[in-house]
Design a protein around this motif. Structure first.
Motif, PDB file in Angstrom:
ATOM      1  N   LEU A   1       8.285   0.875   6.621  1.00  0.00           N
ATOM      2  CA  LEU A   1       7.866  -0.242   5.792  1.00  0.00           C
ATOM      3  C   LEU A   1       8.313  -1.553   6.433  1.00  0.00           C
ATOM      4  O   LEU A   1       9.502  -1.737   6.704  1.00  0.00           O
ATOM      5  N   PRO A   2       7.407  -2.495   6.675  1.00  0.00           N
ATOM      6  CA  PRO A   2       7.808  -3.777   7.270  1.00  0.00           C
ATOM      7  C   PRO A   2       8.803  -4.506   6.381  1.00  0.00           C
ATOM      8  O   PRO A   2       8.729  -4.460   5.157  1.00  0.00           O
ATOM      9  N   ALA A   3       9.755  -5.209   7.015  1.00  0.00           N
ATOM     10  CA  ALA A   3      10.821  -5.880   6.272  1.00  0.00           C
ATOM     11  C   ALA A   3      10.290  -6.922   5.304  1.00  0.00           C
ATOM     12  O   ALA A   3      10.896  -7.162   4.249  1.00  0.00           O
ATOM     13  N   ASP A   4       9.146  -7.543   5.627  1.00  0.00           N
ATOM     14  CA  ASP A   4       8.647  -8.596   4.743  1.00  0.00           C
ATOM     15  C   ASP A   4       8.111  -8.060   3.419  1.00  0.00           C
ATOM     16  O   ASP A   4       7.809  -8.831   2.503  1.00  0.00           O
ATOM     17  N   TYR A   5       8.042  -6.734   3.291  1.00  0.00           N
ATOM     18  CA  TYR A   5       7.640  -6.162   2.004  1.00  0.00           C
ATOM     19  C   TYR A   5       8.734  -6.301   0.948  1.00  0.00           C
ATOM     20  O   TYR A   5       8.514  -6.013  -0.231  1.00  0.00           O
ATOM     21  N   ALA A   6       9.895  -6.768   1.351  1.00  0.00           N
ATOM     22  CA  ALA A   6      10.928  -7.103   0.371  1.00  0.00           C
ATOM     23  C   ALA A   6      10.451  -8.189  -0.575  1.00  0.00           C
ATOM     24  O   ALA A   6      10.934  -8.298  -1.709  1.00  0.00           O
ATOM     25  N   ASN A   7       9.521  -8.997  -0.126  1.00  0.00           N
ATOM     26  CA  ASN A   7       9.032 -10.121  -0.923  1.00  0.00           C
ATOM     27  C   ASN A   7       7.679  -9.850  -1.581  1.00  0.00           C
ATOM     28  O   ASN A   7       7.067 -10.755  -2.141  1.00  0.00           O
ATOM     29  N   LYS A   8       7.198  -8.606  -1.490  1.00  0.00           N
ATOM     30  CA  LYS A   8       5.873  -8.281  -2.027  1.00  0.00           C
ATOM     31  C   LYS A   8       5.986  -7.490  -3.328  1.00  0.00           C
ATOM     32  O   LYS A   8       6.990  -6.816  -3.581  1.00  0.00           O
ATOM     33  N   ASN A   9       4.943  -7.552  -4.141  1.00  0.00           N
ATOM     34  CA  ASN A   9       4.969  -6.921  -5.452  1.00  0.00           C
ATOM     35  C   ASN A   9       4.564  -5.449  -5.361  1.00  0.00           C
ATOM     36  O   ASN A   9       4.215  -4.931  -4.293  1.00  0.00           O
ATOM     37  N   HIS A  10       4.581  -4.804  -6.525  1.00  0.00           N
ATOM     38  CA  HIS A  10       4.286  -3.375  -6.565  1.00  0.00           C
ATOM     39  C   HIS A  10       2.867  -3.068  -6.085  1.00  0.00           C
ATOM     40  O   HIS A  10       2.651  -2.053  -5.401  1.00  0.00           O
ATOM     41  N   ALA A  11       1.919  -3.903  -6.433  1.00  0.00           N
ATOM     42  CA  ALA A  11       0.540  -3.660  -6.007  1.00  0.00           C
ATOM     43  C   ALA A  11       0.420  -3.675  -4.489  1.00  0.00           C
ATOM     44  O   ALA A  11      -0.287  -2.851  -3.898  1.00  0.00           O
ATOM     45  N   ALA A  12       1.118  -4.603  -3.857  1.00  0.00           N
ATOM     46  CA  ALA A  12       1.089  -4.678  -2.395  1.00  0.00           C
ATOM     47  C   ALA A  12       1.733  -3.442  -1.776  1.00  0.00           C
ATOM     48  O   ALA A  12       1.246  -2.912  -0.762  1.00  0.00           O
ATOM     49  N   HIS A  13       2.829  -2.980  -2.373  1.00  0.00           N
ATOM     50  CA  HIS A  13       3.468  -1.761  -1.872  1.00  0.00           C
ATOM     51  C   HIS A  13       2.537  -0.566  -2.020  1.00  0.00           C
ATOM     52  O   HIS A  13       2.412   0.256  -1.098  1.00  0.00           O
ATOM     53  N   ALA A  14       1.897  -0.448  -3.178  1.00  0.00           N
ATOM     54  CA  ALA A  14       0.976   0.669  -3.386  1.00  0.00           C
ATOM     55  C   ALA A  14      -0.169   0.627  -2.372  1.00  0.00           C
ATOM     56  O   ALA A  14      -0.579   1.657  -1.821  1.00  0.00           O
ATOM     57  N   ALA A  15      -0.668  -0.584  -2.108  1.00  0.00           N
ATOM     58  CA  ALA A  15      -1.773  -0.729  -1.164  1.00  0.00           C
ATOM     59  C   ALA A  15      -1.359  -0.349   0.252  1.00  0.00           C
ATOM     60  O   ALA A  15      -2.156   0.197   1.021  1.00  0.00           O
ATOM     61  N   PHE A  16      -0.097  -0.623   0.604  1.00  0.00           N
ATOM     62  CA  PHE A  16       0.394  -0.306   1.944  1.00  0.00           C
ATOM     63  C   PHE A  16       0.263   1.187   2.234  1.00  0.00           C
ATOM     64  O   PHE A  16      -0.052   1.589   3.366  1.00  0.00           O
ATOM     65  N   TRP A  17       0.513   2.020   1.212  1.00  0.00           N
ATOM     66  CA  TRP A  17       0.526   3.470   1.448  1.00  0.00           C
ATOM     67  C   TRP A  17      -0.847   4.104   1.299  1.00  0.00           C
ATOM     68  O   TRP A  17      -1.018   5.286   1.638  1.00  0.00           O
ATOM     69  N   GLN A  18      -1.824   3.351   0.822  1.00  0.00           N
ATOM     70  CA  GLN A  18      -3.159   3.905   0.667  1.00  0.00           C
ATOM     71  C   GLN A  18      -3.737   4.325   2.025  1.00  0.00           C
ATOM     72  O   GLN A  18      -3.661   3.587   3.007  1.00  0.00           O
ATOM     73  N   GLY A  19      -4.313   5.532   2.077  1.00  0.00           N
ATOM     74  CA  GLY A  19      -4.988   6.003   3.283  1.00  0.00           C
ATOM     75  C   GLY A  19      -4.073   6.539   4.353  1.00  0.00           C
ATOM     76  O   GLY A  19      -4.552   6.994   5.395  1.00  0.00           O
ATOM     77  N   LYS A  20      -2.756   6.518   4.127  1.00  0.00           N
ATOM     78  CA  LYS A  20      -1.813   7.032   5.129  1.00  0.00           C
ATOM     79  C   LYS A  20      -1.516   8.507   4.880  1.00  0.00           C
ATOM     80  O   LYS A  20      -1.515   8.961   3.730  1.00  0.00           O
ATOM     81  N   GLU A  21      -1.276   9.236   5.948  1.00  0.00           N
ATOM     82  CA  GLU A  21      -0.922  10.649   5.817  1.00  0.00           C
ATOM     83  C   GLU A  21       0.556  10.730   5.424  1.00  0.00           C
ATOM     84  O   GLU A  21       1.443  10.440   6.234  1.00  0.00           O
TER      85      GLU A  21
END
Length: 635
Positions: A291-311
């Motif tokens: 997980l990129p470090a700048d995701y410390a400043n992102k909301n739950h929706a952004a976190h959920a989107a990050f994992w979409q489509g990943k194995e």
């Protein structure tokens, strides 16, 4: 038995975990993902009241048990066992009257136990891999069902649990349960799972030590061997049982829950459990995208989107489905056991999924390494962490006469930037009871500490059942040792039973001292649930007042305030009365706009009013009894 924690630095390249207390369900040093840099905190759970969240932890098996037999390693029939139905309207009314907003029910998911429930289609558990007769609530056997011990009719156990959730909600109390992502019972078998769900390990390639989508780690070619278990910790003794033979069939052997890799774990290890694989290879490297470090400043929706489509590793998906199941049942959040032993990326995935399904879900986690606190809050999206290593530890020393108030406040300052996420407690199922000789030896010594713990920060306060009536945890119930209330055995909780009073929850069996103590806790916690100042600013008064005659490191003072309420809190940890003039910092006098006129303050506990002396920078004369406190509210 009790849990001790070996707290050590993380190794980024190893998974080996060390247990540290003989015959214990010990908390080891976790070796997990390397910390990621993060600076911004995430919003905590919204509280509908004006004050703080109050979480009440009830060990469900023990909470409603009125039986006083307390035979060592006694059966449920001999020693009694609390049921979901025992947490009745009277109990919930009493808890709500204490300001409780969330009820943490410990031991709800179906875990391994010795009792025979084969009449209900439940497979027998091998007592050789069960700790105590009642079993560890942290060795979950079926994540899609509840402990049959807790139901009047085990065939309707889920219905009885749902009815309890409904009762709690009717009284304005939310319900949270434990989820234990790091490990499951050695004998995991889910009867309640949906048709499209596969059990943990059902599809594993057991010829490999590790595979990304395996749920477990294996010791290929070697069968599991039981550790050498001292006879004193064998709950059945000479009693016959069809599976009691000193063996447990497991081929190949799996890694043990605390990360021990030997086919024959040590007795100190969590031998009744097996470690879950989250895509961390045996050499400590990661089989998933970091997980990129700048995701410390992102909301739950952004976190959920990050994992979409990943194995993603299969275990990630299994626990997502498990939490979805409980949320749909009506559960309002989770307490995550030993979260630090699971990679922070998994928590980003799981918690963002939970929050998208249930935005107000309360997510509380065990993390004992301060260098990881911010990662698990900001990157892992936890709402709250135990403020154990630091605040609790230093406060315990102060209560024991071994520490100082300055040390307590220094630890509080170390997490000031994430204060709203650091849950405070004095007892829980892992910790010694305040009244035990091993801790403070008297429940009264918890009073100044509870004032400080409850009012010093913005995060929730946790109260463990029995603490409010001075339970000493003195019973040797079997696998658990005195000083902590056993989590492995059927047992009564004597002081708590005085309040329980056969299901009336009216305190009819309490002594005068116990009733007085409970009234103190009720008044303090109810106040904290309504005091808006506790969501506002904090100013320490301690350094300035160390120069005041009569004030020492055995006293602790601070101010809490917002634009609606101004509080002065002073606690005396000394076992003798003290008297001194409390000084207010010049900046606080200016902020509060204290003028040339005296200002009146009223004490929460005594309702005694007193005025400041404007001629002496609004000093207040404070007289405290031994172990006494004042909570002064400006009128």
């Amino acid at each position: 038995m009790n849990k001790f924690r070996c707290l050590a630095l993380i190794s980024a390249t190893a998974l080996t975990l060390m247990a540290c207390n003989p015959a214990s369900d010990a908390k080891p040093a976790a070796t997990i993902a390397a910390p990621l840099s993060a600076t911004a905190a995430t919003p905590a759970v919204t509280n509908n009241s004006s004050g703080k969240i109050v979480v009440y932890q009830a060990f469900t098996r023990l909470f409603g048990n009125s039986n006083t037999t307390n035979q060592r390693f006694g059966t449920a029939a001999e020693n009694g066992v609390g049921k979901f139905n025992d947490i009745n309207d009277a109990a919930l009314v009493a808890l709500k009257g204490m300001g409780v907003s969330h009820l943490w029910l410990t031991g709800v998911p179906h875990h391994g136990l010795v009792a025979d429930y084969s009449a209900f289609g439940i497979s027998a558990d091998d007592p050789d891999v069960i700790k105590g007769r009642a079993g560890s609530p942290y060795a979950v056997k079926d994540y899609y069902s509840v402990n049959p011990d807790l139901a009047v009719d085990p065939a309707k156990r889920l219905d009885e649990f749902k009815a309890l959730i409904t009762r709690a909600h009717q009284h304005g109390i939310k319900v949270i349960i434990d989820i234990v992502p790091n490990h499951v019972a050695r004998h995991y078998e889910s009867l309640g799972k949906p048709t499209d769900v596969r059990d943990f390990g059902a599809d594993d390639n057991t010829t490999l030590e590790y595979s990304k989508h395996n749920n477990f780690y294996y010791v290929p070619g070697q069968a599991f061997e039981l550790p050498d278990i001292p006879a004193e910790f064998t709950p059945l003794g000479a009693e016959a049982h069809p599976l009691k033979d000193g063996k447990f069939a497991e081929m190949p052997a799996k890694w043990t829950g605390n990360g021990a890799r030997a086919a024959k774990p040590d007795f100190n290890d969590w031998y009744e459990t097996v470690k879950i694989n989250y895509g961390v290879k045996p050499d400590g490297s990661y089989d998933f995208e970091r997980l990129p470090a700048d995701y410390a400043n992102k909301n739950h929706a952004a976190h959920a989107a990050f994992w979409q489509g990943k194995e993603l590793p299969d275990s990630w998906l299994k626990f997502r489905d498990i939490t979805k199941f409980w949320l749909e049942m009506g559960v309002d959040g989770f307490r995550f056991d030993m979260a630090e032993m699971v990679p922070v990326e998994f928590w980003s995935f799981l918690n963002s999924s939970i929050k998208l399904q249930s935005p107000d879900a309360l997510l509380l986690a065990e993390v004992y390494q301060p260098q990881l606190y911010r990662d698990y809050v900001q990157l892992g999206k936890m709402d709250y962490l135990y403020d154990k290593v630091g605040f609790y530890d230093s406060l315990k020393l102060l209560m024991q006469g071994k520490g100082t108030s300055s040390e307590v406040l220094a630890k509080h300052a170390e997490v000031a930037d994430i204060d709203q996420h650091m849950l405070k407690f004095l007892e829980n199922h892992d910790e010694q009871r305040i009244a035990s000789p091993e801790f403070a030896g008297a429940a009264e010594k918890g009073k100044p500490a509870m004032v400080v713990s409850t009012l010093v920060g913005k995060a929730p306060t946790l109260l463990y059942f029995g603490q409010e009536v001075g339970e000493a945890g003195a019973l040797d119930a079997g696998f658990g040792k005195p000083s902590r209330t056993s989590i492995f055995d059927y047992v009564g909780v004597p002081a708590h039973q005085g309040w329980l009073n056969g299901g009336k929850y009216d305190g009819g069996g309490l002594t005068a001292e116990q009733a007085s103590l409970r009234a103190f806790y009720q008044q303090l916690l109810k106040f904290s649930s309504e005091a808006s100042a506790l969501k506002g600013e904090f100013v320490s008064l301690h350094p300035l007042n160390l120069t005041s005659p009569g004030y020492s490191e055995q006293q602790l003072s601070f101010a809490r305030f917002d634009d609606k309420q101004q509080l002065l809190v002073v606690s005396n940890f000394a076992e003798k009365p003290v008297s001194f003039n409390l000084q207010l910092p010049a900046d606080l006098i200016k902020t509060w706009q204290l003028s040339a006129a005296p200002v009146v303050f009223t004490d929460l506990f005594s309702q005694h009013q007193q005025s400041t002396n404007p001629a002496k920078q609004h000093r207040l004369t404070i007289e405290l009894p031994a172990l006494g406190s004042v909570v002064l509210q400006r009128q």
